[in-house]
Write an enzyme that holds these catalytic residues in place. Structure first.
Site, PDB file in Angstrom:
ATOM      1  N   ASP A  53      25.158  36.592  47.885  1.00 26.08           N
ATOM      2  CA  ASP A  53      25.760  36.311  49.207  1.00 26.08           C
ATOM      3  C   ASP A  53      25.586  37.482  50.168  1.00 26.08           C
ATOM      4  O   ASP A  53      25.145  37.304  51.304  1.00 26.08           O
ATOM      5  CB  ASP A  53      27.227  35.845  49.105  1.00 26.08           C
ATOM      6  CG  ASP A  53      28.171  36.776  48.362  1.00 26.08           C
ATOM      7  OD1 ASP A  53      27.705  37.800  47.805  1.00 26.08           O
ATOM      8  OD2 ASP A  53      29.388  36.482  48.333  1.00 26.08           O
ATOM      9  N   SER A  84      56.695  34.421  45.569  1.00 23.42           N
ATOM     10  CA  SER A  84      55.904  33.630  44.626  1.00 23.42           C
ATOM     11  C   SER A  84      56.789  33.174  43.489  1.00 23.42           C
ATOM     12  O   SER A  84      57.863  33.734  43.236  1.00 23.42           O
ATOM     13  CB  SER A  84      54.734  34.437  44.084  1.00 23.42           C
ATOM     14  OG  SER A  84      55.118  35.133  42.923  1.00 23.42           O
ATOM     15  N   GLY A 144      42.612  37.430  38.144  1.00 21.31           N
ATOM     16  CA  GLY A 144      41.701  38.480  37.672  1.00 21.31           C
ATOM     17  C   GLY A 144      40.634  37.950  36.738  1.00 21.31           C
ATOM     18  O   GLY A 144      40.078  38.684  35.926  1.00 21.31           O
ATOM     19  N   GLY A 146      37.897  36.299  37.866  1.00 28.64           N
ATOM     20  CA  GLY A 146      36.639  36.075  38.582  1.00 28.64           C
ATOM     21  C   GLY A 146      36.503  34.627  39.029  1.00 28.64           C
ATOM     22  O   GLY A 146      35.402  34.134  39.237  1.00 28.64           O
ATOM     23  N   SER A 149      40.759  33.713  42.594  1.00 30.81           N
ATOM     24  CA  SER A 149      42.191  33.495  42.832  1.00 30.81           C
ATOM     25  C   SER A 149      42.611  34.129  44.150  1.00 30.81           C
ATOM     26  O   SER A 149      43.490  33.613  44.847  1.00 30.81           O
ATOM     27  CB  SER A 149      43.019  34.066  41.678  1.00 30.81           C
ATOM     28  OG  SER A 149      42.721  35.424  41.476  1.00 30.81           O
ATOM     29  N   GLU A 186      40.429  40.084  52.937  1.00 28.68           N
ATOM     30  CA  GLU A 186      40.075  40.727  51.660  1.00 28.68           C
ATOM     31  C   GLU A 186      39.374  42.065  51.883  1.00 28.68           C
ATOM     32  O   GLU A 186      39.674  43.056  51.227  1.00 28.68           O
ATOM     33  CB  GLU A 186      39.171  39.814  50.833  1.00 28.68           C
ATOM     34  CG  GLU A 186      39.895  38.574  50.392  1.00 28.68           C
ATOM     35  CD  GLU A 186      39.410  38.024  49.069  1.00 28.68           C
ATOM     36  OE1 GLU A 186      38.900  38.785  48.229  1.00 28.68           O
ATOM     37  OE2 GLU A 186      39.539  36.806  48.878  1.00 28.68           O
ATOM     38  N   ASP A 198      33.278  33.164  47.888  1.00 28.29           N
ATOM     39  CA  ASP A 198      34.534  32.579  47.412  1.00 28.29           C
ATOM     40  C   ASP A 198      35.252  31.821  48.526  1.00 28.29           C
ATOM     41  O   ASP A 198      35.752  30.707  48.327  1.00 28.29           O
ATOM     42  CB  ASP A 198      35.467  33.685  46.884  1.00 28.29           C
ATOM     43  CG  ASP A 198      34.773  34.608  45.908  1.00 28.29           C
ATOM     44  OD1 ASP A 198      33.676  34.257  45.450  1.00 28.29           O
ATOM     45  OD2 ASP A 198      35.324  35.689  45.610  1.00 28.29           O
ATOM     46  N   TYR A 252      31.473  47.207  42.346  1.00 30.32           N
ATOM     47  CA  TYR A 252      30.914  46.143  43.193  1.00 30.32           C
ATOM     48  C   TYR A 252      30.311  46.785  44.449  1.00 30.32           C
ATOM     49  O   TYR A 252      29.193  46.478  44.845  1.00 30.32           O
ATOM     50  CB  TYR A 252      32.016  45.143  43.542  1.00 30.32           C
ATOM     51  CG  TYR A 252      31.591  43.964  44.386  1.00 30.32           C
ATOM     52  CD1 TYR A 252      31.258  42.745  43.810  1.00 30.32           C
ATOM     53  CD2 TYR A 252      31.545  44.064  45.783  1.00 30.32           C
ATOM     54  CE1 TYR A 252      30.881  41.656  44.591  1.00 30.32           C
ATOM     55  CE2 TYR A 252      31.172  42.992  46.566  1.00 30.32           C
ATOM     56  CZ  TYR A 252      30.854  41.787  45.965  1.00 30.32           C
ATOM     57  OH  TYR A 252      30.485  40.716  46.753  1.00 30.32           O
TER      58      TYR A 252
END
Ligand code: GLA
Length: 407
Positions: A53, A84, A144, A146, A149, A186, A198, A252
């Site tokens: 991407d 939450s 976590g 991948g 989430s 993000e 994502d 990353y």
């Protein structure tokens, strides 16, 4: 495998009504009233096209049945309140986050609330505004792993805010803004680098379909690609390894930098240009620096694999031949990610090797790598046996056991 082996652990998706009821319940527990509505967004798996991407390449993701639900209402003041349902759901430091929206800055939030707070911040940075909000989250997406989430957190928030602030960003064209705000949340707020795969998948992909995303344009273009695996007795088994996946540890970002350097060394704006050149791989082989050569070789060959899988999905050859070919590309993708891009780990390799041993048509790590989940394309009738064999392989290796879900 011995007869007393424990059962594999499955992550069950929630039916829409059940997810909505859980989020409503969480809202009522914290705010003492019913929310104005519940919105949701799914996690994703990527059939093929990993780390393409941010190289302006191609990817072919699909959504999973696990979703994040948010019950939400506007407030009488300008505060943002985020809670939450906890437990196995969204976890993080503190179950309640509250602050005036004006005070939200990339420095002011931490932990999982940074994702929804970041989304609100990103929309306000774009000039959208509205009253304060109460947000109550409940999610069945493993954290976590991948499986995006975090994108489901920002994208479900985007859906809620879009409705409650009456932004009317509903057409595909305008929905792009929500995806871009989710990426900003993000990248800038939660400081988790992401290339858009994502967020676009969570907001644009529909059940039963994959989407081929072409990142060469801004915004990217999408081509819905029906995924008829169930019609042919196939399924995508997702193996959630015990190794958590994190994008914030710098590795990353390092891959991103190496791809930039490789582009520079090849004299192109992006590795996509090299992938579009019929002699692209030969050009890559000419790179003198080994690490850059490996990174570029993964990206260029991965873009080609996306093309091949898309062609096979749309092709007219007998189905079994096409699925065998698709599976082969999926295995190749894993090897390329492990050997050239170096983003695999012992747990992911074990999951893929065990899937191979059990006769899966294809298997590979999904998402950023360094942990998280792998997928295996399997015959539905073999799914339980495959999960058992993979589970047993982890136990035999003395590793914590994985979990499973069906995409
Ligand atoms: C993570 C990122 C995505 C993408 C994948 C790798 O999931 O958030 O943007 O780069 O890794 O394909």
């Amino acid at each position: 495998m011995n007869a007393s082996s424990p059962e594999p652990r499955w992550y069950e998706p929630w039916a829409r009504a059940s997810g909505e009821a859980r989020a409503q319940q969480c809202f009522a527990d914290h705010f003492g009233e019913a929310a104005a509505g519940v919105w949701s967004a799914p996690g994703r798996v990527n059939l093929i096209g990993e780390h393409t991407d941010y190289n302006f390449g191609l990817a072919l993701p699909t959504i999973i049945r696990h979703r994040t639900f948010v019950a939400a209402s506007v407030r009488d003041d300008d505060d943002l309140v985020i809670v939450s349902s906890g437990g196995e759901d969204i976890v993080g430091p503190g179950k309640r986050w509250q602050g005036p929206m004006d005070d939200i800055t990339p420095e002011s939030t931490d932990g999982w609330p940074a994702y929804p707070a970041g989304l609100v911040w990103a929309l306000r940075e774009r000039g959208y505004d509205g009253p304060g909000l109460n947000l109550a989250f409940s999610s069945s997406i493993p954290i976590g792993a991948g499986l995006a989430s975090s994108a489901a957190l920002t994208c479900s928030t985007a859906m809620a805010v879009n409705a409650l602030w009456r932004l009317a960003l509903d057409s595909d064209e305008r929905h792009i803004e929500l995806a871009e705000a989710a990426m900003d949340a993000e990248n800038l707020m939660a400081k988790t680098p992401t290339g858009g795969l994502d967020q676009y998948t969570s907001l644009f992909c529909r059940e039963g379909s994959a989407i081929e995303i072409d990142f060469s344009t801004s915004p990217p273009t999408f081509r819905p690609t029906p995924l008829y695996f169930p019609d042919y007795g196939l399924a995508l088994l997702v193996i959630v390894t015990p190794k958590r996946h994190r994008l914030t540890d710098g590795r990353y970002a390092q891959r991103y930098d190496e791809c930039q350097q490789a582009s520079k060394a090849l004299g192109v704006q992006s590795l996509r240009e090299v992938a579009d050149d019929p002699h692209g791989l030969r050009r890559v082989e000419g790179l003198s620096e080994e690490v850059l050569k490996k990174r570029a070789r993964h990206v260029v060959s991965e873009i080609e694999r996306v093309r091949l899988v898309s062609e096979e999905l749309a092709g007219t050859a007998p189905a079994h031949e096409r699925f065998v070919d698709i599976g082969r590309q999926i295995y190749r993708s894993h090897t390329s990610l492990a050997v050239d891009f170096e983003v695999s780990c012992a747990e992911l390799d074990l999951a893929v090797n065990a899937a191979w041993t059990s006769g899966a048509l294809g298997a590979r790590l999904v998402g950023g790598g360094f942990g998280g989940a792998a997928i295996a394309l399997v015959r539905r009738t073999q799914m339980d046996a495959t999960a058992r064999l993979i589970d047993q392989s982890f136990m035999d290796a003395g590793m914590e056991r994985p979990g499973f879900l069906v995409s």
